[in-house]
Write an enzyme that holds these catalytic residues in place. Sequence first.
Site, PDB file in Angstrom:
ATOM      1  N   ARG A 121      -3.667   4.120  -1.350  1.00  0.00           N
ATOM      2  CA  ARG A 121      -4.073   3.021  -2.225  1.00  0.00           C
ATOM      3  C   ARG A 121      -3.569   1.669  -1.748  1.00  0.00           C
ATOM      4  NH1 ARG A 121      -3.112   5.502  -8.303  1.00  0.00           N
ATOM      5  NH2 ARG A 121      -3.445   7.676  -7.762  1.00  0.00           N
ATOM      6  N   ASN A 126       0.844  -1.196   0.000  1.00  0.00           N
ATOM      7  CA  ASN A 126       0.000   0.000   0.000  1.00  0.00           C
ATOM      8  C   ASN A 126       0.875   1.241   0.000  1.00  0.00           C
ATOM      9  OD1 ASN A 126       0.383  -0.583   3.116  1.00  0.00           O
ATOM     10  ND2 ASN A 126      -0.274   1.557   2.966  1.00  0.00           N
ATOM     11  N   CYS A 127       0.298   2.350  -0.462  1.00  0.00           N
ATOM     12  CA  CYS A 127       0.958   3.643  -0.365  1.00  0.00           C
ATOM     13  C   CYS A 127       0.097   4.511   0.554  1.00  0.00           C
ATOM     14  CB  CYS A 127       1.157   4.277  -1.739  1.00  0.00           C
ATOM     15  SG  CYS A 127      -0.370   4.566  -2.654  1.00  0.00           S
ATOM     16  N   TYR A 128       0.109   5.799   0.342  1.00  0.00           N
ATOM     17  CA  TYR A 128      -0.578   6.721   1.238  1.00  0.00           C
ATOM     18  C   TYR A 128      -2.091   6.549   1.216  1.00  0.00           C
ATOM     19  CZ  TYR A 128      -1.077  11.192   3.714  1.00  0.00           C
ATOM     20  OH  TYR A 128      -1.349  12.171   4.632  1.00  0.00           O
TER      21      TYR A 128
END
Length: 531
Positions: free
Chosen positions: A474, A470-472
């Site tokens: 998504r 995951n990112c910030y």
Amino acid sequence: MREKMMEGMQRFSKAMFIPVLILPIAGILIALGNVFTNQRLLDTVPFLDNPITTGFGTILSGSLVSILGNLGLIFCVGITVGLAKKEKAVAGFTAMLGYLVFVNAMNQFMELSGLLTEAEAMQNAGQTLVMGVQIMDMGVFLGIMLGLVTAYVHNKFIEKEFKGALQIYGGSRFVFIVLIPVVILLAVALTYIWPFFQSGINSLGSLIQSSGNFGLFLYGMLERLLIPTGLHHLVYTPFLYSSLGGVTEVGNQVFEGARNIYYAEIADPSVTRLSESVIWDARGISKMFGLIGACLAMYHTAKPENKAKAKAILIPVAFTSFIAGVTEPIEFSFMFVAPLLFVIHAALSGLSFVVLNLLDVRAIGPNGMIDFLLYNLPLGIEKTSWPMYILVGLLFFVIYYVTFRFLITKFNFKTVGREDGEQETKMYSKKEYKEKKGKEEALVAQESPGKASVIVDALGGANNIKTVTNCYTRLRLTLDEPDLVDELTLKNETGANGVIVKNQNVQVVYGLEVNNIRKDVDNYLGIKEVD
């Protein structure tokens, strides 16, 4: 080849998040330290003018500014951890060792070759001190290169094992054994090669800067247009943390990159006016003002019977964008149903950079109003001209509102609240969707493990999922069969704001709650180690 390249860029973009998301925290704390040492504030609030508070502010700002001088190490470890497929903690430790070996290997080779210059001539010769060791000045690019190299070596040899007496040298030890000659040879090669790269980078930076407002417009527009691919971080990161974003001397120390220069200047009381490179982080106009106007336009153009539901959707995402600068939930609400609106949004974002530059505004607002207040207000109007930033933001609020309202009604775009028939229920009404499934399923979907099971099933089942990161905002996945993705279920039953399928790479946009969702999915799948 194209698919592999895109997959590699997606993974690299995700890995960049690890170091990039830490740096704003340092910036906020530097700004906080500046509050306690700002003479104007101390004159206004006399009880703060004492050795304890001013000393605290001085220590806080001074200690965190040191992070800016070690970005190479931070990016090296962060990118390695992000790209490592197994044993990420070990990969990060190995990256740190490799970085130390590289720095000292380059220093020793340059000394033997007679390439080291005197201290006063280092800057002109393209050299600098890294952790007290004099080497070629590669800035953040050194960390990026070593991070990529270390991650590659780690992934290739981490499972290499030996038998007998050599068994102790397998696994992570063998990775480091292989890495040592690789980084030493790289240090020798870059001693001669890097000056050519640096010349090219400087030329590119000069070209962009000489492009003036046109360059600013392209920068701001591209940063938004690449949102659907998840590669927008690759646009702004080099400008924020490398010489592409400017080079300035602050307090007898040279800083590269718009964000680094800004942090250094706000911590230095002798700086009376922030430098021009700060304009590179003016993304807050569209985040704090523009998209709020777009949300208001979508609400006013919603069908009368759907206004209550539209309000329930738009108010939370508008608040998140304004306060924290998280824009993707709003952008994904119209990105696919009205691509023209997204293009207009990107163009207006680029235009906001130009307007601020023309007005000589140096305030920044990278991540919403909280950051804007902490960064700019303590510095005073003289350093940043922050009141003009607010006025420009209000202007763009009106421009966004008028433009979005006109285009939505002109082309009958099916934005939030304007869907036809059952489309609204399927796309936006989570409650009604659950009522169709029955009360029992609705209760299960509200629980964390149940929600994780719904997500996994909507992604084609556990056997279809190869990787989960995951990112910030998504959830990023790699799937064997992306055609099995059930977008409606992900949006209606799990609260996803958008789903992007690109070959085997799938991104599900959840917003700020993505970290908790990622943990729930990992637990459901039995994944012990997280990125």
